[in-house]
Design an enzyme around this catalytic site. Structure first.
Site, PDB file in Angstrom:
ATOM      1  N   ASP A 265       0.851  -1.172   0.000  1.00  0.00           N
ATOM      2  CA  ASP A 265       0.000   0.000   0.000  1.00  0.00           C
ATOM      3  C   ASP A 265       0.896   1.235   0.000  1.00  0.00           C
ATOM      4  O   ASP A 265       2.083   1.165   0.364  1.00  0.00           O
ATOM      5  CB  ASP A 265      -0.893  -0.020   1.246  1.00  0.00           C
ATOM      6  CG  ASP A 265      -1.791   1.197   1.338  1.00  0.00           C
ATOM      7  OD1 ASP A 265      -2.480   1.501   0.345  1.00  0.00           O
ATOM      8  OD2 ASP A 265      -1.778   1.862   2.384  1.00  0.00           O
TER       9      ASP A 265
ATOM     10  N   ASP B 192      -0.394   5.122   0.712  1.00  0.00           N
ATOM     11  CA  ASP B 192      -0.759   6.109   1.729  1.00  0.00           C
ATOM     12  C   ASP B 192      -0.714   5.475   3.113  1.00  0.00           C
ATOM     13  O   ASP B 192      -1.460   4.536   3.397  1.00  0.00           O
ATOM     14  CB  ASP B 192      -2.153   6.683   1.453  1.00  0.00           C
ATOM     15  CG  ASP B 192      -2.204   7.504   0.181  1.00  0.00           C
ATOM     16  OD1 ASP B 192      -1.435   8.458   0.077  1.00  0.00           O
ATOM     17  OD2 ASP B 192      -3.004   7.162  -0.712  1.00  0.00           O
TER      18      ASP B 192
END
Length: 359
Positions: free
Chosen positions: A24, A26
């Site tokens: 991922d 963010d």
């Protein structure tokens, strides 16, 4: 490997046990314009150890090349083909159902529009152009006029797809409204609930694994309800890091479908072996830490005595081994009292916040 609802162990560093990290962005690699501490050297170290990297993001605003350029600026050299976005997942869904009449109204950033065009789809800019489907993704520039176009088209009969339903988005200033919050406005105005293609749907992880030729992928994320739930839906093991949304207390209270396989403070966890918690003498143990749950109380045994935590306790810090032991204990206790069709935690909603002690 069977991905159960409890922690597993790895006797070798994760970067040696798995061939691709599905990371991922963010809250894991960066927060807004700023990099997460230790992320660049951790990614570079994982690559040096032979682990490949694919970034998997629910942010549909930016094209893969733009994301790659940002990562490169943060001292993580990246190419566009190492980025899989929710916009690409949405475009793949639309393309799989498209025919000659399909016309797509994109409500979002340029990355969403580019993803549709890359699939050979016809993209329109207004509800007046009779779109057959509306695809909505996050962009910080979205405003009332954009949401109104979506509402006009959906009320006229267009289908509705959302790139993702994240309610919030981590930024360098804190948590901000995410795509799900903006989608909620359109749902409220139309009464139509969209299909979602981003995390936690399994398809975006399968797409990323396929694009990276992964045989043993490991998902890495900071959100239980998207990254970790999506990993479990895809059948992949996961590493949860504490640099983004969900912290220790949220992990301890996680329902079975949102429990990670491994735990770490940050991406340095890729270079670490991970002991598997063991049940010994009435407690779950990890290293020199032990934990058990009595009703809604978590009891940690550490050198020098016991620490008892329940609703109303003061916030405190714990070691990584205490975190692992506590997660195993809390999950096992929750599962033991759960009933068919019910997913709940024995730890109360107001259980005190826990933080990882500095290492």
């Amino acid at each position: 490997m069977t991905i159960g609802a409890t922690l597993l162990g790895s006797s070798v560093p994760l970067q040696n046990a798995y061939d691709v990290a599905l990371l991922d962005l963010d809250g894991v690699v960066y927060r807004g314009a700023l990099g997460v501490p230790h992320a660049p050297e951790a990614v570079i170290g994982a690559r040096a150890a032979g682990m490949r990297v694919m970034y998997v993001t629910n942010n549909a605003a930016r094209a893969p090349q733009t994301v790659a350029d940002h990562l490169t600026e943060l001292d993580i050299p990246t190419s566009a083909d190492e980025v899989t976005t929710a916009a690409q997942a949405a475009a793949a869904l639309v393309a799989s159902e498209a025919d000659a009449t399909t016309r797509v109204l994109t409500i979002g950033g340029d990355g969403l529009r580019q993803a549709m065009l890359a699939e050979g789809l016809t993209v329109v800019a207004s509800a007046d152009e009779a779109p057959t489907v509306v695809v909505q993704g996050f962009a910080p520039t979205l405003g009332w006029k954009d949401l109104a176009e979506a509402v006009y088209a959906i009320r006229a009969g267009a289908g509705y797809i959302a790139s993702n339903l994240d309610a919030t988005l981590p930024t360098d200033r804190g948590m901000a409204p995410g795509n799900g919050s903006l989608v909620a406005a359109v749902v409220h105005a139309t009464g139509v609930t969209p299909r979602s293609t981003g995390k936690p749907q399994a398809s975006i992880f399968h797409q990323a694994a396929h694009r990276s030729d992964a045989e043993r992928p490991l998902v890495v994320g900071d959100r239980l309800d998207t990254d970790i739930a999506g990993a479990r839906a895809a059948g992949y093991p996961s590493l949860h890091v504490l640099t983004g949304v969900d912290q220790i207390t949220e992990v301890l209270r996680a329902i079975p479908g949102e429990r990670p396989t491994f735990l770490a403070a940050d991406l340095r966890g890729l270079a670490q072996a991970h002991p598997e918690p063991q049940w010994r003498e009435g407690a779950w143990t990890s290293g020199d830490a032990a934990a058990r749950v009595d009703a809604a109380t978590l009891i940690l045994t550490r050198p020098g005595g016991e620490l008892t935590l329940s609703a109303g306790s003061d916030p405190t810090t714990v070691s990584l081994d205490e975190f692992r032991a506590a997660a195993a204990a809390a999950w096992a206790a929750s599962d033991a009292v759960g009933t068919a069709g019910t997913e709940t935690s024995v730890l109360p909603a107001d259980f005190p916040p826990l933080r990882l002690a500095s290492e």
